[in-house]
Structures are given as structure tokens and as C-alpha cells.
Design a protein around this motif. Structure first.
Motif, PDB file in Angstrom:
ATOM      1  N   THR A 151       1.505   6.317  -7.216  1.00 26.37           N
ATOM      2  CA  THR A 151       0.386   7.153  -7.661  1.00 26.37           C
ATOM      3  C   THR A 151       0.767   8.630  -7.569  1.00 26.37           C
ATOM      4  O   THR A 151       0.449   9.420  -8.459  1.00 26.37           O
ATOM      5  CB  THR A 151      -0.871   6.864  -6.812  1.00 26.37           C
ATOM      6  N   ALA A 152       1.485   9.005  -6.522  1.00 23.13           N
ATOM      7  CA  ALA A 152       1.902  10.390  -6.314  1.00 23.13           C
ATOM      8  C   ALA A 152       2.837  10.898  -7.410  1.00 23.13           C
ATOM      9  O   ALA A 152       2.836  12.090  -7.717  1.00 23.13           O
ATOM     10  CB  ALA A 152       2.557  10.549  -4.945  1.00 23.13           C
ATOM     11  N   THR A 155      10.700   3.329  -1.164  1.00 22.85           N
ATOM     12  CA  THR A 155       9.493   3.056  -0.392  1.00 22.85           C
ATOM     13  C   THR A 155       9.449   1.628   0.153  1.00 22.85           C
ATOM     14  O   THR A 155       8.950   1.402   1.257  1.00 22.85           O
ATOM     15  CB  THR A 155       8.244   3.321  -1.260  1.00 22.85           C
ATOM     16  N   ARG A 176       2.240   1.621  -3.494  1.00 23.51           N
ATOM     17  CA  ARG A 176       1.179   2.051  -4.419  1.00 23.51           C
ATOM     18  C   ARG A 176       0.898   3.547  -4.280  1.00 23.51           C
ATOM     19  O   ARG A 176       0.788   4.268  -5.275  1.00 23.51           O
ATOM     20  CB  ARG A 176      -0.106   1.262  -4.164  1.00 23.51           C
ATOM     21  N   GLU A 177       0.823   4.032  -3.050  1.00 23.51           N
ATOM     22  CA  GLU A 177       0.574   5.457  -2.822  1.00 23.51           C
ATOM     23  C   GLU A 177       1.709   6.314  -3.375  1.00 23.51           C
ATOM     24  O   GLU A 177       1.469   7.356  -3.994  1.00 23.51           O
ATOM     25  CB  GLU A 177       0.385   5.729  -1.331  1.00 23.51           C
ATOM     26  N   ALA A 178       2.952   5.896  -3.169  1.00 22.32           N
ATOM     27  CA  ALA A 178       4.104   6.648  -3.665  1.00 22.32           C
ATOM     28  C   ALA A 178       4.132   6.677  -5.189  1.00 22.32           C
ATOM     29  O   ALA A 178       4.440   7.717  -5.801  1.00 22.32           O
ATOM     30  CB  ALA A 178       5.400   6.049  -3.112  1.00 22.32           C
ATOM     31  N   GLU A 219       0.822  -1.211   0.000  1.00 24.54           N
ATOM     32  CA  GLU A 219       0.000   0.000   0.000  1.00 24.54           C
ATOM     33  C   GLU A 219       0.857   1.261   0.000  1.00 24.54           C
ATOM     34  O   GLU A 219       0.569   2.223  -0.715  1.00 24.54           O
ATOM     35  CB  GLU A 219      -0.964  -0.004   1.193  1.00 24.54           C
ATOM     36  N   GLU A 220       1.935   1.249   0.754  1.00 23.49           N
ATOM     37  CA  GLU A 220       2.850   2.393   0.799  1.00 23.49           C
ATOM     38  C   GLU A 220       3.484   2.630  -0.570  1.00 23.49           C
ATOM     39  O   GLU A 220       3.590   3.770  -1.038  1.00 23.49           O
ATOM     40  CB  GLU A 220       3.911   2.133   1.867  1.00 23.49           C
TER      41      GLU A 220
END
Length: 112
Positions: A21-22, A80, A17-19, A14-15
Motif C-alpha cells: 500500500t505504501a 517484507t 499488505r502495508e508495504a 499484514e506487513e
């Protein structure tokens, strides 16, 4: 175009994926896998009996990006997903000859 394949620890998914996406990654494929590398598995005790765990759970990410974005994606995954412990994973970068979006017929970078 490049295909980035990364095997990482599941709790980091999840970490990561968020990075990604950012920084503008618009999609990825995720698969639960098992494997081993330097750590070569380990032993665990279950109901008093010791047994060998030869394959360690991992998550495989497959991300197709433009060649210009590949280095940034690799760097983001590496930063990440890193825990500074053995088994953090691997990242591979491959060339992609062709991509086609099934729904629209768009090709190559337009399909990404």
C-alpha cells in the motif's frame, strides 16, 4: 500489465499488505492455500501420536499492476516477506493480456 502471484507465510500478510500500500498498490486478491516445496512438510505430535503434515499453510497474493511497477512490487514482497528460513515462499510474474473493470467497463491499465 503484469500479474504477480506470491505465496508467503500467513503471519507476514499484514506487513506485506502495508508495504505494498505504501508504494501505491491499490488492490490485491488473497487466498489461504496449502502447499509444499523444499521443506516437504514436517511431523507433529497431537495427543501423543505423531503424524505427518504434508502441506504447509500459506497465503497466496494476486496483484495486477502496470509493467513499470512490477519490479518494485516484487522487490517489496521479497524484502517484507523474508524471514531467512525455509518456506518463505515464491513469487511469479505473468503477462496480462487484458483487464476489464466490471462496474465501469474500463479496460487494461485504466481498470487497475
Amino acid at each position: 500489465m503484469k500479474l504477480i502471484i506470491a505465496a508467503i507465510k500467513p503471519f507476514k500478510l499484514e506487513e506485506v499488505r502495508e508495504a505494498l500500500t505504501a508504494i501505491g498498490v491499490r488492490g490485491m486478491m488473497v487466498t489461504e492455500i496449502k502447499g509444499f516445496g523444499s521443506q516437504s512438510g514436517h511431523t507433529e505430535i497431537y495427543r501423543g501420536a505423531e503424524y505427518a503434515v504434508n502441506f504447509v499453510p500459506k497465503v497466496k497474493l494476486e496483484i495486477a499492476v502496470s509493467a513499470a511497477m512490477a519490479d518494485q512490487v516484487v522487490e517489496t514482497i521479497q524484502k517484507t516477506a523474508k524471514t531467512d528460513k525455509i518456506g518463505d515462499g515464491k513469487i511469479f510474474v505473468l503477462d496480462v493480456a487484458q483487464a476489464v473493470r466490471v462496474r465501469t467497463g474500463e479496460t487494461n491499465e485504466d481498470a487497475l
